[in-house]
Design an enzyme around this catalytic site. Structure first.
Site, PDB file in Angstrom:
ATOM      1  N   THR A 409       0.751  -1.223   0.000  1.00  0.00           N
ATOM      2  CA  THR A 409       0.000   0.000   0.000  1.00  0.00           C
ATOM      3  C   THR A 409       0.801   1.304   0.000  1.00  0.00           C
ATOM      4  O   THR A 409       1.930   1.370   0.438  1.00  0.00           O
ATOM      5  CB  THR A 409      -1.006  -0.049   1.159  1.00  0.00           C
ATOM      6  OG1 THR A 409      -1.602  -1.324   1.175  1.00  0.00           O
ATOM      7  CG2 THR A 409      -2.055   0.978   1.030  1.00  0.00           C
ATOM      8  N   GLU A 429      -1.035  -4.876  -2.701  1.00  0.00           N
ATOM      9  CA  GLU A 429      -0.979  -5.779  -1.546  1.00  0.00           C
ATOM     10  C   GLU A 429       0.450  -5.959  -1.057  1.00  0.00           C
ATOM     11  O   GLU A 429       1.026  -5.005  -0.571  1.00  0.00           O
ATOM     12  CB  GLU A 429      -1.673  -7.114  -1.812  1.00  0.00           C
ATOM     13  CG  GLU A 429      -2.503  -7.622  -0.616  1.00  0.00           C
ATOM     14  CD  GLU A 429      -1.736  -8.295   0.495  1.00  0.00           C
ATOM     15  OE1 GLU A 429      -0.841  -9.104   0.210  1.00  0.00           O
ATOM     16  OE2 GLU A 429      -2.040  -8.024   1.661  1.00  0.00           O
ATOM     17  N   ASP A 456      -5.816 -11.368   0.455  1.00  0.00           N
ATOM     18  CA  ASP A 456      -6.509 -10.684   1.554  1.00  0.00           C
ATOM     19  C   ASP A 456      -7.786 -11.423   1.954  1.00  0.00           C
ATOM     20  O   ASP A 456      -8.406 -11.091   2.969  1.00  0.00           O
ATOM     21  CB  ASP A 456      -6.854  -9.239   1.164  1.00  0.00           C
ATOM     22  CG  ASP A 456      -5.762  -8.257   1.572  1.00  0.00           C
ATOM     23  OD1 ASP A 456      -4.823  -8.664   2.264  1.00  0.00           O
ATOM     24  OD2 ASP A 456      -5.857  -7.078   1.186  1.00  0.00           O
ATOM     25  N   SER A 482      -7.714  -3.274   5.019  1.00  0.00           N
ATOM     26  CA  SER A 482      -7.476  -2.405   6.175  1.00  0.00           C
ATOM     27  C   SER A 482      -7.252  -0.957   5.766  1.00  0.00           C
ATOM     28  O   SER A 482      -7.035  -0.107   6.631  1.00  0.00           O
ATOM     29  CB  SER A 482      -6.248  -2.895   6.950  1.00  0.00           C
ATOM     30  OG  SER A 482      -6.448  -4.191   7.440  1.00  0.00           O
ATOM     31  N   GLY A 504       0.458  -0.094   5.355  1.00  0.00           N
ATOM     32  CA  GLY A 504       0.893  -0.842   6.527  1.00  0.00           C
ATOM     33  C   GLY A 504       0.121  -2.102   6.836  1.00  0.00           C
ATOM     34  O   GLY A 504       0.132  -2.559   7.978  1.00  0.00           O
ATOM     35  N   GLY A 505      -0.593  -2.681   5.853  1.00  0.00           N
ATOM     36  CA  GLY A 505      -1.325  -3.906   6.124  1.00  0.00           C
ATOM     37  C   GLY A 505      -2.358  -3.712   7.217  1.00  0.00           C
ATOM     38  O   GLY A 505      -2.980  -2.656   7.331  1.00  0.00           O
TER      39      GLY A 505
END
Length: 598
Positions: A409, A429, A456, A482, A504-505
């Protein structure tokens, strides 16, 4: 105020001086960092008067700045920024991925969903092996299996029809020029190329990003991308149809379906039939003064971050910073609130076209009475692992999703001189996505990277009793995200106060929550709020950014029953806040971003 080019040169000089380091080895219980660390470079913060653009690379910020300076809208600038990021920050986002865009035109808030979708041929067993066991994460990622139908290009085109001022084709010119002339490989791109274990397996990527001996291109190497230049020129001339149909689409489908070891299921019909969605943003009153607006499902960002902040409100007053840092009492309460929120996230949040909201409304998860009930579970010692709550009067028909890695991201925040503003978080991703570099059928060197967004989804579609996971793979479904693009308004006047977001996931949720707390809880400016050390929990260990907290704080948390993991938490925050003089922007010292404006 530096002009755009002077600011760009300053930013690149800072980046060249950055000391790079490898990511720490993480414990088996600590989620892996979404992207490797590449050092820490102090940022000054940037004051502007009329407009501002914040993006993850100085060259991308410069492209957006020039569009705004020429009278373009915030949306115009975002398109220029995204196209340059495809070139200069290929590991994080690009035309091969998707995005969530939150846009404010001074009167109306619009939420554009450009999230990738699962192919029509996909099913819930996509990430199970022949024995019905979940694949190892990297087994699933590398190759065609993980590639979702990209959404960013078509979403941006739809948003441009509503909010663009400059011609579509004009907005591609900065990226086309840089792709043709070349750009210097940055310290961060070099570091991530060196650290990646799988990109060299793709012959096109190995030839393009690495030298003959397998080492990554050196910092400062001028990298040209003729394939991407030609592809962007075609999209500029013909619109998104040039990407989703014809030669470009055929090249994508062939690479995905013909992968020699891990083929995927995307078809030409999947690409031709992709449609972005326009959704209703979710706005939440916070601290009685702020209206915080974000994205609804399939994003979990806004709901989970505002659950955490709401649980903090319900459980007591906000503790002040101690010597400029969050202290033990705050970190304990925040981590416990995080456990409760992430438990609900794993239980409920998924694509709303496939999964009903608890109680018939996603806002049930943010209802004050429900948060008060959940906040009562926060005690003096850590609960370890939280269970989901029951926010609505309906039976729970889904199983919680087991923990698995999340990555990705880049984030863009922009305000223009006409009062438009946006927050856009965009992704392929994991770093370098599926590790497939696609030349768009041009036959030229370079191209763009395809996403691995389907990872995801939950790898395990059902629990041991056969109960389905809400976020399992289904045809046409959008995976839970997220990403948390956020716009903040004054609750009384309705005036825009800030644009915020981060990569940042799964920890994106914490990074945006931390910045909101910094700005409106602790009274910091945008840069100082971003600079604060990162922290949180994903309903596992209490995570603290490595090297940023005193040993006494760590020991005090352990004494309260926390399993503490000090690890890299490589956020990439951008934030622009309103000031009496105009705007003030901050960019994350953990990455390469800068802010520019007049």
């Amino acid at each position: 105020m530096l002009d755009g080019r002077a600011a760009l040169a300053s930013g690149l000089l800072l980046l060249a001086l950055t000391a790079c380091k490898s990511p720490d080895t993480l414990s088996e219980h600590t989620p892996p960092a979404p992207e490797a660390s590449s050092g820490y470079t102090a940022k000054p913060g940037w004051a502007t008067q009329r407009f501002a653009v914040a993006a993850a690379n100085p060259l991308a910020t410069e492209a957006g700045y020039q569009v705004l300076k020429a009278g373009g809208s915030a949306l115009d600038a975002a398109i220029a920024v995204q196209m340059v990021l495809t070139l200069v920050e290929p590991q994080s986002s690009g035309i091969g991925g998707g995005a969530f865009l939150l846009h404010w035109d001074g009167q109306r808030l619009a939420a554009f969903d450009g999230r990738e979708t699962a192919p029509a041929e996909a099913d819930e067993k996509l990430f199970l092996d022949a024995d019905g066991k979940p694949l190892e994460f990297m087994q699933a990622v590398v190759g065609g299996r993980s590639v979702g139908v990209p959404g960013a290009v078509k979403m941006l085109e739809a948003a441009h029809r509503q909010y663009g001022k400059r011609p579509w084709a004009e907005l591609f010119q900065p990226a086309i020029r840089l792709a043709e002339e070349g750009f210097p490989v940055s310290p961060r791109l070099h570091t991530l190329l060196a650290a990646d274990p799988a990109l060299r397996q793709n012959p096109q990527a190995a030839a393009f990003y690495y030298q003959a001996d397998g080492s990554p291109l050196p910092v400062g190497h001028r990298l040209r991308n003729p394939a991407l230049a030609q592809l962007l020129r075609t999209i500029a001339e013909r619109g998104s149809a040039a990407f989703y149909q014809g030669k470009v689409a055929e090249a994508l489908v062939e690479q995905v379906r013909q992968h020699p070891t891990n083929p995927g299921r995307i078809s030409l019909n999947d690409l031709a039939g992709y449609e972005p969605r326009q959704r209703d943003a979710i706005c939440t009153l916070w601290q009685q003064h702020y209206r915080v607006c974000g994205f609804p499902p399939p994003s979990s960002g806004h709901i989970t971050s505002m659950q955490i902040l709401g649980l903090l409100e319900q459980s007591g007053p906000l503790e002040p910073l101690a010597n400029g840092l969050p202290g033990t009492d705050f970190l304990h309460r925040y981590s416990e609130a995080s456990r409760l929120a992430y438990a609900d996230r794993a239980q409920y949040l998924a694509d709303p076209d496939y999964v009903p909201a608890p109680g018939g409304n996603w806002r049930s998860l943010l209802a004050p009475a429900y948060l008060k009930q959940r906040a009562a579970l926060i005690g003096p010692n850590s609960m370890g692992t939280a269970k989901p709550g029951v926010p609505g009067q309906m039976p729970i028909t889904f199983a919680p999703q087991p923990e698995q890695p999340e990555y990705g991201t880049s984030h863009i925040s922009i305000v223009d001189a006409q009062g438009n503003a946006l927050a856009m978080t965009t992704t392929i991703e994991q770093a370098f996505g599926s590790r497939l570099l696609n030349d768009g059928g041009t036959g030229l060197p370079g191209g763009y990277l395809l996403n691995n967004e389907l990872t995801d989804f939950a790898f395990e579609p059902r629990d041991a009793q056969g109960k389905p996971v809400a976020n399992r793979v289904e045809p046409g479904k959008r995976p839970r995200s997220s990403m948390n693009p956020t716009l903040v308004f004054d609750a009384d006047s309705g005036k825009l106060l800030a644009s915020i977001g981060s990569p940042g996931g799964a920890a994106i949720i914490h990074f945006t929550a931390k910045t909101l707390l910094g700005l409106y809880g602790w009274g910091l400016d945008a840069q100082k709020a971003i600079d604060l050390p990162n922290f949180g929990s994903l309903n596992g260990p209490t995570l603290l950014e490595a090297g940023r907290f005193p040993a006494a704080t760590v020991e005090a948390l352990k004494a309260r029953g926390h399993q503490v993991s000090e690890t890299e938490m490589t956020s990439g925050l951008q934030a622009i806040q309103r000031t009496p003089q105009g705007w003030f922007g901050g960019a994350d010292p953990r990455r390469e971003g800068v802010v520019m404006g007049d």
